[in-house]
Design an enzyme around this catalytic site. Structure first.
Site, PDB file in Angstrom:
ATOM      1  N   GLU A 198      47.819  46.712  46.251  1.00 45.95           N
ATOM      2  CA  GLU A 198      47.469  45.432  45.641  1.00 45.95           C
ATOM      3  C   GLU A 198      46.582  44.594  46.565  1.00 45.95           C
ATOM      4  O   GLU A 198      45.659  43.929  46.124  1.00 45.95           O
ATOM      5  CB  GLU A 198      48.738  44.641  45.274  1.00 45.95           C
ATOM      6  CG  GLU A 198      49.507  45.239  44.109  1.00 45.95           C
ATOM      7  CD  GLU A 198      48.698  45.273  42.813  1.00 45.95           C
ATOM      8  OE1 GLU A 198      47.736  44.496  42.673  1.00 45.95           O
ATOM      9  OE2 GLU A 198      49.011  46.104  41.957  1.00 45.95           O
ATOM     10  N   TYR A 228      50.535  36.463  42.128  1.00 43.19           N
ATOM     11  CA  TYR A 228      50.135  37.704  41.464  1.00 43.19           C
ATOM     12  C   TYR A 228      50.698  38.930  42.199  1.00 43.19           C
ATOM     13  O   TYR A 228      51.337  39.798  41.606  1.00 43.19           O
ATOM     14  CB  TYR A 228      48.592  37.822  41.363  1.00 43.19           C
ATOM     15  CG  TYR A 228      48.219  39.245  41.100  1.00 43.19           C
ATOM     16  CD1 TYR A 228      48.393  39.779  39.835  1.00 43.19           C
ATOM     17  CD2 TYR A 228      47.818  40.091  42.132  1.00 43.19           C
ATOM     18  CE1 TYR A 228      48.158  41.117  39.589  1.00 43.19           C
ATOM     19  CE2 TYR A 228      47.585  41.428  41.904  1.00 43.19           C
ATOM     20  CZ  TYR A 228      47.750  41.940  40.630  1.00 43.19           C
ATOM     21  OH  TYR A 228      47.537  43.269  40.406  1.00 43.19           O
ATOM     22  N   ASP A 271      45.932  38.418  36.750  1.00 43.65           N
ATOM     23  CA  ASP A 271      44.785  38.581  37.648  1.00 43.65           C
ATOM     24  C   ASP A 271      43.514  38.440  36.806  1.00 43.65           C
ATOM     25  O   ASP A 271      43.600  38.076  35.623  1.00 43.65           O
ATOM     26  CB  ASP A 271      44.847  39.934  38.387  1.00 43.65           C
ATOM     27  CG  ASP A 271      44.511  41.110  37.468  1.00 43.65           C
ATOM     28  OD1 ASP A 271      44.538  40.939  36.226  1.00 43.65           O
ATOM     29  OD2 ASP A 271      44.205  42.198  37.985  1.00 43.65           O
ATOM     30  N   CYS A 301      38.563  46.267  27.773  1.00 41.50           N
ATOM     31  CA  CYS A 301      38.216  44.864  27.532  1.00 41.50           C
ATOM     32  C   CYS A 301      37.421  44.344  28.743  1.00 41.50           C
ATOM     33  O   CYS A 301      37.816  43.416  29.430  1.00 41.50           O
ATOM     34  CB  CYS A 301      39.487  44.049  27.315  1.00 41.50           C
ATOM     35  SG  CYS A 301      39.167  42.419  26.632  1.00 41.50           S
ATOM     36  N   CYS A 314      35.735  47.220  21.811  1.00 46.79           N
ATOM     37  CA  CYS A 314      36.763  46.750  20.871  1.00 46.79           C
ATOM     38  C   CYS A 314      37.169  47.836  19.881  1.00 46.79           C
ATOM     39  O   CYS A 314      38.329  47.919  19.479  1.00 46.79           O
ATOM     40  CB  CYS A 314      36.278  45.518  20.122  1.00 46.79           C
ATOM     41  SG  CYS A 314      35.984  44.124  21.218  1.00 46.79           S
ATOM     42  N   CYS A 328      40.041  49.716  21.172  1.00 42.69           N
ATOM     43  CA  CYS A 328      41.103  48.902  21.787  1.00 42.69           C
ATOM     44  C   CYS A 328      42.426  49.064  21.047  1.00 42.69           C
ATOM     45  O   CYS A 328      42.481  48.881  19.835  1.00 42.69           O
ATOM     46  CB  CYS A 328      40.673  47.444  21.785  1.00 42.69           C
ATOM     47  SG  CYS A 328      41.948  46.372  22.462  1.00 42.69           S
ATOM     48  N   CYS A 372      44.209  40.728  18.260  1.00 40.49           N
ATOM     49  CA  CYS A 372      43.192  40.000  19.032  1.00 40.49           C
ATOM     50  C   CYS A 372      42.448  38.997  18.144  1.00 40.49           C
ATOM     51  O   CYS A 372      41.716  39.375  17.233  1.00 40.49           O
ATOM     52  CB  CYS A 372      42.206  40.987  19.654  1.00 40.49           C
ATOM     53  SG  CYS A 372      40.916  40.166  20.599  1.00 40.49           S
TER      54      CYS A 372
HETATM   55 FE1  SF4 Z   1      39.375  42.839  24.295  1.00 45.27          FE
HETATM   56 FE2  SF4 Z   1      40.139  41.962  21.917  1.00 45.27          FE
HETATM   57 FE3  SF4 Z   1      38.077  43.631  22.094  1.00 45.27          FE
HETATM   58 FE4  SF4 Z   1      40.555  44.470  22.612  1.00 45.27          FE
HETATM   59  S1  SF4 Z   1      39.747  43.780  20.656  1.00 45.27           S
HETATM   60  S2  SF4 Z   1      38.707  44.939  23.803  1.00 45.27           S
HETATM   61  S3  SF4 Z   1      41.457  42.693  23.550  1.00 45.27           S
HETATM   62  S4  SF4 Z   1      38.201  41.558  22.907  1.00 45.27           S
END
Ligand code: SF4
Length: 407
Positions: free
Chosen positions: A52, A136, A154, A208, A215, A218, A224
């Site tokens: 870390e 953190y 973070d 992200c 996205c 994701c 989101c």
């Molecule tokens: Fe980031 Fe939202 Fe896109 Fe996922 S959907 S990569 S959380 S902006």
């Protein structure tokens, strides 16, 4: 409420989706293997702690080699506590932000001498008892090594959470940071907190990402708000993904800088403009002599033990006032070298080599590089800071900064 997770079913679904993705896609990193396989709890905590600290401000790809060498050399807190600062600096050379290595070693000494070698087990105790361990790092060690259900925030987590909940106020402001910590603590999975925290950070590091988030791939896009808002666009309006209201929400984008549809999800997070870095010029001289076997040797001197690049070695260097004429620069450098060498140095003898620019976190540094070959022997004054002659190989193995390697 729209900037938070208040529906337990949604929280559960998000945890499940993120952990399933992590199990499938996580990167194979040496500290992850140690955190799982190491049976000794103190060693486990130490292994995560080192990773870390190294990962602060430094890319994973750069850290791996340093981490492996570090853990090979000092596999335990006790081994690190016995190392010299010179050894720590030598291994750290090139990783940047050198005070991190020094502080890590000081804290290891404290664990050995004051805590009987036992790592504190909770985030609260880690932060309270270990110098250099902030909120953190304490949360990361406690959740990953000891299974404490505590969140972490973070840079990666800030980005992901601000997008998940359309937080567009300055992400370094206390109001936003407090909200993100609350959110991280609510979201963290109770049975796999370490994996969940690593998954959230991994998502920020690999999917992200700041500029072109993926996205479509994701695992949490259904949760989101930034993604939904981008998908639906401005018209037709979708009530639950619009800004809160009339400009008094401390978490929405400021009314002066509303949602910009050309930016999509990268509208979030937002940061206040950074202070420009301080501009510095430093004259430095590569003094060269023939060593006893005829190979060239170079003089390096040690920096003071506190401040920027504390305790590292460098070619004799002198910070310069701004807008100094070149002639004056040479004269000042020649005087400075004279003090090191104990013999007169002619400014005209200094050969200008070029300029090297190095960006430290808050300093834009230009090194004005000169060289000077020396004939005959030079006796270094032991009353001054430590100094020594090194071959090129020895130079590279010494505790020198990346900036000096560029020089
Ligand atoms: Fe980031 Fe939202 Fe896109 Fe996922 S959907 S990569 S959380 S902006």
């Amino acid at each position: 409420a729209r900037h938070f997770f208040s529906d337990p079913a949604e929280v559960q679904a998000l945890r499940g989706a993120l952990l399933a993705w992590y199990d499938r896609c996580k990167r194979d990193l040496p500290w992850r293997a140690l955190a799982v396989m190491e049976p000794d709890a103190d060693r486990r905590g130490y292994a995560v702690w080192v990773s870390e600290i190294m990962l602060q401000q430094t890319q994973v790809a750069t850290v791996i080699d340093y981490y492996n060498r570090w853990m090979q050399k000092w596999p335990t807190l006790q081994a690190l506590a016995q190392a010299s600062l010179e050894e720590v600096n030598e291994l750290w050379a090139g990783l940047g932000y050198y005070s991190r290595g020094k502080r890590l070693q000081e804290a290891a000494r404290k664990v050995v001498s004051e805590l009987a070698g036992r790592m504190p087990r909770t985030a609260e105790d880690l932060q309270k008892l270990l110098p250099g361990v902030g909120r953190y790092t304490a949360g990361a060690i406690a959740s990953i090594s000891y299974g404490q259900a505590t969140g972490v925030v973070d840079g990666n987590v800030i980005r992901v959470l601000c997008r998940l909940r359309c937080i567009g106020a300055d992400s370094s402001s206390p109001a936003v940071i407090d909200r993100l910590w609350d959110m991280a603590n609510v979201l963290v999975d109770r049975s796999r907190p370490g994996d969940f925290n690593q998954a959230l950070m991994e998502l920020g590091a690999t999917v992200c990402v700041p500029k072109a988030p993926l996205c479509g791939e994701c695992p949490v896009k259904q949760h989101c708000q930034a993604w939904r808002r981008n998908l639906f666009g401005k018209p037709p309006k979708v009530p639950d993904v619009e800004d809160c209201g009339v400009g008094d929400c401390p978490l929405c984008p400021p009314a002066t800088e509303p949602w910009d549809s050309s930016l999509g999800v990268t509208n979030f997070p937002r940061k206040a403009a950074k202070k420009p870095p301080r501009v510095m010029r430093t004259a430095t001289c590569v003094l060269e002599r023939r060593g006893c076997h005829g190979a060239p040797e170079y003089l390096i001197v040690q920096r003071p033990s506190s401040g920027l690049l504390a305790g590292l070695w460098e070619f004799p260097s002198l910070p310069l006032a701004q807008d100094l004429q070149e002639e004056r620069e040479r004269e000042e450098l020649a005087d400075h070298l004279q003090a090191w060498l104990g013999q007169p140095v002619a400014a005209k003898g200094l050969r200008f080599i070029g300029e090297v620019i190095h960006i430290f976190s808050h300093i834009h540094q230009t090194y004005v590089v000169y060289s000077l070959p020396l004939d005959g022997d030079v006796t270094l004054d032991p009353a001054l800071s430590p100094s020594r002659w090194v071959t090129e190989d020895e130079f590279h193995a010494s505790a020198v900064s990346t900036a000096m390697k560029k020089v």
